[in-house]
Write an enzyme that holds these catalytic residues in place. Structure first.
Site, PDB file in Angstrom:
ATOM      1  N   ARG A   1     -34.306  21.083  24.470  1.00  0.00           N
ATOM      2  CA  ARG A   1     -33.264  20.298  23.798  1.00  0.00           C
ATOM      3  C   ARG A   1     -33.761  18.890  23.482  1.00  0.00           C
ATOM      4  NH1 ARG A   1     -27.757  22.434  26.810  1.00  0.00           N
ATOM      5  NH2 ARG A   1     -28.278  24.628  26.496  1.00  0.00           N
TER       6      ARG A   1
ATOM      7  N   ARG B   1     -30.868  14.997  32.835  1.00  0.00           N
ATOM      8  CA  ARG B   1     -30.881  15.378  31.425  1.00  0.00           C
ATOM      9  C   ARG B   1     -32.322  15.365  30.947  1.00  0.00           C
ATOM     10  NH1 ARG B   1     -26.931  15.464  27.522  1.00  0.00           N
ATOM     11  NH2 ARG B   1     -25.474  14.527  28.967  1.00  0.00           N
TER      12      ARG B   1
ATOM     13  N   GLU C   1     -22.558  19.270  35.614  1.00  0.00           N
ATOM     14  CA  GLU C   1     -22.312  20.527  34.929  1.00  0.00           C
ATOM     15  C   GLU C   1     -23.516  21.448  35.121  1.00  0.00           C
ATOM     16  OE1 GLU C   1     -21.566  20.088  30.713  1.00  0.00           O
ATOM     17  OE2 GLU C   1     -22.249  22.148  30.386  1.00  0.00           O
TER      18      GLU C   1
ATOM     19  N   SER D   1     -21.691  26.564  31.726  1.00  0.00           N
ATOM     20  CA  SER D   1     -20.689  26.474  30.695  1.00  0.00           C
ATOM     21  C   SER D   1     -20.443  27.911  30.252  1.00  0.00           C
ATOM     22  CB  SER D   1     -21.240  25.627  29.544  1.00  0.00           C
ATOM     23  OG  SER D   1     -20.222  25.248  28.669  1.00  0.00           O
TER      24      SER D   1
END
Length: 434
Positions: A263, A278, A350, A353
């Site tokens: 990503r 991240r 998180e 999902s």
RNA sequence: GGAGGGGUGGCAGAACGGCUAUUGCACCGGUCUUGAAAACCGGCGUCCGAAAGGACUUGUGGGUUCGAAUCCCACCCCCUCCGCCA
């Protein structure tokens, strides 16, 4: 992709649904689509009439020629009819391409039970375990990782840039063992078929799940072959049966795989950048399901249970939030986020999902099944959920099970596989590294 | 990368550029039957249309032609062999 017939039949419903997502532009696009659709159908009618005439006359010409008679006047007429048909077909195609462009950027319609609002309006629907509070100053994972010698952010950055962490020693092993352990649970207990899939996919594949065309900047792309690095295994798994016509007995299909996820996260620079929170590349165990439409809502709950099982067995505190309409991904009709407590950074992370994309991806990727012999093919429903994303899971484990002396206990369920119950001290092997 | 072969409906498998895709299997509906099988009849892809009907569809995209599964060009995929290679 939304069903053009649905937009045509219930435009108000589509408009208000898109407004709930905060997509005012998309709601206006509905009018544009209806307009284009109208002129498309008018042009098709006109072209079809001309084609009918051409077919009929061509048949006549064939008969005349067989009889050895001339047909020069008819051939001349058909030449000009052919030109008009070509012009109309061109216009039809332009209009269809325009509709396609709009539809590909129009998001899915949220389920009725999804609340309005944005990121701040997520609703907690389930919680499990008590968030750990340590009686000593809890360290963030990057400090634990560095002092234990299992996380090397500097060298990762040296070879690839920031956001490409290196795990080493017990850290690398912990992650590998977590993957194996999670995969086994999903395969043996939850009934998913294990797959190994390509990590590079075509533009079409990325369009099938919704990442393209709108979010091209979020993905890495190889120049020479126009192949794209997957941002999640949802992409290859969901597209796997594209173009096929499955039979009812084939469903449900459940797949599990573990892949790296790439990503670029261009827009997120500066947020959550410390440590492993991240990163540009991370591993993730992913579940994907292909379901009959009437089963998909129930399957979403199952997906959450399957992901939650992992967190429960590790002894971590976690909670489930239902995302608000404005926070949904483009393909999702409803999403639950699973968050795990990480006491070192003092916040929820998180780690999963879980979404149902209803028939949105199925229409893009052409995933159909025949509900019963003799019936018309139907688009199936696709769901996906992480179970779980690794770097953050490792973060939660390190921070939750850290001790005052800086060592980390291994969760009980992993001890046999790890061959130890604790990570302590630099794990550079003295004998082998010398 | 090179050479050769091949892509037609859920599957199998035909089709001298012209009656615009033969047929078989599977499946669905019907007739028959106590029920089923067999047999027979019809259906069995997409789009436009309220319907009648029409259009489209032989891997994809172009071209030639009044007319293309069929001829020409480009591309994609699969198979076989060769080369290279973890």
């Amino acid at each position: 992709m939304l069903d053009i017939r649905h937009i045509r039949d219930l435009p108000d419903q589509v408009r208000s649904a898109l407004r709930r997502r905060g997509e005012s532009d998309a709601a206006e696009a509905v009018d544009r689509i209806l307009d284009l659709d109208g002129s498309r159908r008018a042009a098709i009618t006109e072209a079809d009439e001309l084609k009918a005439r051409r077919n009929e006359v061509s048949r006549t010409i064939g008969e005349l020629k067989r009889k050895g008679e001339g047909a020069e006047d008819l051939i001349l007429e058909m030449r000009s009819v052919g030109e008009r048909i070509a012009a109309l077909d061109g216009r039809i195609r332009e209009v269809e391409e325009e509709v396609e462009r709009i539809l590909l950027e129009t998001p899915n319609i949220p389920l009725p039970e999804v609340q309005e609002g944005g990121e701040a309006d997520a609703v907690e629907v389930h919680a499990s375990g008590t968030p750990t509070t340590h009686p000593f100053p809890a360290l963030p994972h990057w400090e634990l990782g560095q002092s234990l010698g299992i996380l090397d952010l500097e060298r990762g950055a040296r070879i690839s840039g920031s956001g490409f962490p290196v795990l080493r020693g017990a850290g690398a092993r912990l992650q590998r063992i977590l993957v194996e352990w999670m995969m086994e649970i999903h395969r043996e207990e939850h009934g998913y078929e294990e797959l190994l899939v390509p990590h590079l996919v075509t533009r079409e594949t990325l369009t099938g799940t919704g990442q393209l065309p709108k979010f091209a900047n979020d993905s890495y792309r190889t120049e020479a072959d126009d192949l794209w690095l997957i941002p999640t295994a949802e992409v290859p798994l969901t597209n796997l049966h594209g173009g096929e016509l499955l039979s009812a007995e084939d469903l449900p299909i459940g797949y599990v795989t573990c892949t790296p996820c790439f990503r670029r996260e261009a827009g997120a620079a500066g947020k959550d950048t410390r440590g492993l929170l991240r990163v540009h590349q991370f591993d993730k165990v992913e579940l994907v399901r292909l379901e009959r439409p009437e089963r998909s809502r129930e399957a979403l709950e199952e997906l959450v249970r399957h992901a939650g099982t992992i967190l429960d067995r590790l002894g971590l505190a976690w909670r489930v939030a239902r995302l608000a309409a404005g926070d949904l991904g483009i393909a999702s009709a409803m999403t639950y986020d699973l968050e795990v407590w990480a006491p070192g950074v003092d916040r929820w992370l998180e780690v999963s999902s879980c979404s149902t994309c209803t028939d949105y991806q199925a229409r893009r990727a052409d995933l159909r099944f025949r509900p019963a012999p003799g019936e018309k093919p139907l688009y199936l429903h696709t769901l996906n959920g992480s179970a779980l994303a690794l770097p953050r899971l490792v973060v939660a484990i390190l921070e939750t099970f850290q001790e005052e002396d800086g060592t980390v206990r291994i969760p009980r369920v992993l001890r046999d596989r790890m061959g130890t119950d604790r990570i302590s001290g630099p794990s550079l092997s003295r004998s082998a590294a010398g």
